[in-house]
Design an enzyme around this catalytic site. Structure first.
Site, PDB file in Angstrom:
ATOM      1  N   ASP A  64      57.344 -58.266  94.204  1.00  0.00           N
ATOM      2  CA  ASP A  64      57.851 -58.839  92.956  1.00  0.00           C
ATOM      3  C   ASP A  64      59.197 -58.259  92.550  1.00  0.00           C
ATOM      4  O   ASP A  64      59.797 -58.712  91.571  1.00  0.00           O
ATOM      5  CB  ASP A  64      56.829 -58.663  91.831  1.00  0.00           C
ATOM      6  CG  ASP A  64      56.425 -57.217  91.602  1.00  0.00           C
ATOM      7  OD1 ASP A  64      56.136 -56.517  92.589  1.00  0.00           O
ATOM      8  OD2 ASP A  64      56.390 -56.789  90.436  1.00  0.00           O
ATOM      9  N   HIS A 137      55.439 -44.185  90.851  1.00  0.00           N
ATOM     10  CA  HIS A 137      54.700 -45.450  90.881  1.00  0.00           C
ATOM     11  C   HIS A 137      53.929 -45.647  92.186  1.00  0.00           C
ATOM     12  O   HIS A 137      52.818 -46.188  92.187  1.00  0.00           O
ATOM     13  CB  HIS A 137      55.671 -46.606  90.664  1.00  0.00           C
ATOM     14  CG  HIS A 137      55.036 -47.954  90.723  1.00  0.00           C
ATOM     15  ND1 HIS A 137      54.042 -48.334  89.855  1.00  0.00           N
ATOM     16  CD2 HIS A 137      55.242 -49.015  91.546  1.00  0.00           C
ATOM     17  CE1 HIS A 137      53.657 -49.573  90.138  1.00  0.00           C
ATOM     18  NE2 HIS A 137      54.367 -50.004  91.162  1.00  0.00           N
TER      19      HIS A 137
END
Length: 242
Positions: A64, A137
């Site tokens: 994404d 992350h």
């Protein structure tokens, strides 16, 4: 500095929202931060001169954030684009090299220069600097991820990229360092936890994108009501000047 949100969705496109991409303009030059959205289509529909793009910065190698990159690589020559492509790690660079080889995109003519992001100031261009700030992350996969501090001589913007679910990687330097705008995600943690961190920052403008689930927008708007900081919840195509 002008900031345009090309894509504001989370890990998948949603109604009216493309996946994440941010265009930052300083003077006559443009810089893309993540390209999950169909960036070429969006910029062409806006009448934007693609030759203004000087660099593309990828926070991390999730789809994404990179899905729109492959159109750019394929058509850079056609649109006479020349830019530096900054990727977060060696694995990302190898992926791009292999894709270019498969698609007969030539990196040897220096039209596209692949470079690896490093912690600290790693980019200078006509008064614009970009500083890489590591995030956690993708720490479980031992992959590099970054947020970016974008500065000119007069203004600054911090783009968090995707953060750890615990927010342990929220950059504490933002508490003391004045920043004209912070652009942050809110998909991987509670809205309350993000707003607590933001409330300690030395800024007066925050744009929240990459929000999941969509119902979290209601939580965010309720929590920030009456705060000293001005919160924005951009839609695709929205522009802000700082």
């Amino acid at each position: 500095m002008k900031i345009k949100f090309l894509g504001t969705s989370y890990g998948a496109p949603s109604v009216g929202r493309h996946q994440q991409s941010i265009l930052v303009e300083a003077g006559e030059r443009g810089y893309l931060f993540d390209v999950g959205a169909p960036v070429l289509d969006l910029l062409l529909n806006d009448g934007y001169d693609l030759k203004k793009i000087r660099a593309i910065f990828i926070t991390h190698m999730h789809g994404d954030h990179i899905n729109g990159l492959f159109d750019i690589l394929n058509l850079a020559s056609y649109f006479n684009m020349r830019f530096d492509l900054y990727l977060p790690d060696a694995n990302g660079m190898e992926l791009v090299k292999q894709y270019c080889q498969l698609q007969h995109v030539f990196l040897t003519d220096e039209r596209i220069k692949l470079k690896q992001i490093t912690e600290g100031i790693f980019f200078h261009d006509n008064g614009v600097t970009v500083t890489g700030v590591p995030t956690a992350h993708m720490e479980k996969k031992n992959r590099s991820c970054f947020g970016f501090l974008v500065q000119t001589e007069t203004v600054s913007c911090y783009i968090t990229g995707d953060l750890h679910g615990s927010l342990k990687d929220f950059p504490e330097f933002l508490y003391a360092t004045p920043t004209d705008m912070i652009i942050t995600e809110c998909a991987h943690f509670l809205a309350e936890n993000l707003i607590e961190k933001i409330g300690m920052c030395n800024t007066d403008k925050v744009a929240v994108i990459h929000v999941m689930p969509q119902s979290k927008y209601d939580d965010l708007k309720r929590i920030v009501d009456g705060q000293r900081i001005c919160f924005y919840f951009p839609n695709d195509g929205d522009e802000y000047t700082i």
